[in-house]
Design an enzyme around this catalytic site. Structure first.
Site, PDB file in Angstrom:
ATOM      1  N   GLN A 228      -5.351  -1.791   9.324  1.00 39.07           N
ATOM      2  CA  GLN A 228      -4.967  -3.075   8.716  1.00 39.07           C
ATOM      3  C   GLN A 228      -5.560  -4.235   9.525  1.00 39.07           C
ATOM      4  O   GLN A 228      -5.357  -4.330  10.733  1.00 39.07           O
ATOM      5  CB  GLN A 228      -3.431  -3.179   8.645  1.00 39.07           C
ATOM      6  CG  GLN A 228      -2.936  -4.421   7.945  1.00 39.07           C
ATOM      7  CD  GLN A 228      -3.352  -4.497   6.462  1.00 39.07           C
ATOM      8  OE1 GLN A 228      -3.334  -3.501   5.739  1.00 39.07           O
ATOM      9  NE2 GLN A 228      -3.751  -5.675   6.023  1.00 39.07           N
TER      10      GLN A 228
ATOM     11  N   LYS B  80       0.846  -1.207   0.000  1.00 44.10           N
ATOM     12  CA  LYS B  80       0.000   0.000   0.000  1.00 44.10           C
ATOM     13  C   LYS B  80       0.880   1.256   0.000  1.00 44.10           C
ATOM     14  O   LYS B  80       0.635   2.222  -0.712  1.00 44.10           O
ATOM     15  CB  LYS B  80      -0.962  -0.021   1.201  1.00 44.10           C
ATOM     16  CG  LYS B  80      -2.011  -1.113   1.051  1.00 44.10           C
ATOM     17  CD  LYS B  80      -2.801  -1.410   2.306  1.00 44.10           C
ATOM     18  CE  LYS B  80      -3.609  -2.704   2.088  1.00 44.10           C
ATOM     19  NZ  LYS B  80      -4.380  -3.136   3.243  1.00 44.10           N
TER      20      LYS B  80
ATOM     21  N   ASP C 223     -11.217   1.782   2.814  1.00 47.13           N
ATOM     22  CA  ASP C 223     -11.362   0.324   2.667  1.00 47.13           C
ATOM     23  C   ASP C 223     -12.807  -0.040   2.332  1.00 47.13           C
ATOM     24  O   ASP C 223     -13.081  -1.149   1.889  1.00 47.13           O
ATOM     25  CB  ASP C 223     -10.996  -0.366   3.995  1.00 47.13           C
ATOM     26  CG  ASP C 223      -9.647  -1.066   3.922  1.00 47.13           C
ATOM     27  OD1 ASP C 223      -9.166  -1.301   2.796  1.00 47.13           O
ATOM     28  OD2 ASP C 223      -9.091  -1.376   4.988  1.00 47.13           O
TER      29      ASP C 223
END
Ligand code: NAP
Length: 286
Positions: free
Chosen positions: A96, A51, A119
């Protein structure tokens, strides 16, 4: 058989996004992602590294907050997220997953401001995916990546007999919904599905997101089917495998994603797209 080449498609996508970042910077808007990593899972470290690399490639500011598992709990993590929600420089917040067991994941995700939820895991953004394509503003990046990959190869989804294996909130359910929004006929399977093969065997489009190496064998797939393998399974030797027995299944299908190099890079590129979408919306830029 043709490969659905996620590396190629994602790199084209990233090139376009890099130009968009330059445009935003000209308007004095600086896209900024903050990633929170709790614990020291080697797999999570690899994912955040990808990322970071993508952010650096297209010019998005990347900030990573690392915490040891023992120094963090649900309450403290939520307090950190509230601070980021209020920080006007931060346009994207990504926690995460998975979090260590002592931290309650649903509460943590709920704390993220939906407008910064790049996300697409908050109930708000997932709920919007239920409505129609028009409301898919910040969908989960993996599901968006699959749709973009199929679009790139001009795969017509209307009326397509589609089976999704796996029904998690972050992959299986959103991709089922997004395919349904595009008028595919969708069956979603889970661990309790009886006779999995009877479902997978009639799919013209088969999407597999389970996390079990070799779950889908040649005899479970229809001749000429299109197969999207989302699974990431790491062998003892560190090599990556999908959920589909690629070597044998690829001989009988029309299209298939490789692992690695299929859905993975598309997920990263679509995360970058979500960051820019969030950034533009927060700055009232169309
Ligand atoms: P997850 O939360 O563990 O969900 C797995 C799903 O598979 C569940 O719905 C489960 O059913 C179902 N399942 C388990 N065994 C099954 C079986 N034998 N037959 C049919 N369904 C079965 O996993 P996830 O987060 O969705 O991720 C799935 C895989 O995709 C993992 O390998 C993950 O690493 C990978 N992944 C890849 C990307 C990428 O960018 N390429 C992104 C995200 C995830 P129940 O609901 O009944 O438990």
């Amino acid at each position: 058989m043709e490969l659905l080449d996620g590396r190629k498609v994602s790199s084209e996508l990233l090139e376009g996004l890099e130009k968009e970042v330059l445009e935003l910077k000209r308007k004095n808007v600086h896209p900024h992602l903050t990633v929170i990593l709790v614990g020291d899972s080697p797999a999570s470290r690899v994912y955040v590294k990808h990322k970071k690399k993508a952010c650096e490639k297209i010019g998005v500011l990347y900030e990573q907050l690392d915490y040891k598992a023992e120094e963090m709990d649900t309450k403290k993590l939520i307090a950190k997220i509230h601070k980021l929600n209020e920080n006007p420089r931060v346009y994207g917040i990504l926690v995460q997953l998975p979090l260590p067991d002592h931290i309650y994941e649903p509460e943590v995700i709920r704390a993220i401001e939906p407008k910064k939820d790049v996300d697409g895991f908050t109930a708000y953004n997932l709920g919007k995916v239920f409505l129609s394509t028009e409301f898919e503003d910040l969908p989960p990046a993996t599901a968006l990546g699959i749709i973009k990959l199929l679009d790139y190869y001009k795969i017509d989804l209307v009326g397509k007999e589609t089976v999704v294996v796996g029904s998690s909130n972050i992959v299986g359910k959103p991709i089922s919904m997004m395919l349904l929004n595009r008028k595919a006929t969708v069956t979603t399977c889970n661990s309790k599905t009886r006779d999995l093969k009877s479902h997978t065997g009639r799919a013209d489009l088969l999407v597999v997101a389970v996390g079990k190496k070799g779950l889908i064998t040649e005899d479970m797939v229809k001749d000429g089917a299109i197969v999207v393998d989302v699974g990431i399974n790491r062998d003892d030797d560190g090599k990556l495998y999908g959920d589909v027995d690629f070597e044998n299944v690829s001989k009988k299908v029309s299209y298939i994603t490789p692992v690695p190099g299929g859905v993975g890079p598309m997920t990263i590129a679509c995360l970058m797209e979500n960051i820019l979408t969030a950034c533009k919306r927060l700055n009232n830029i169309n």
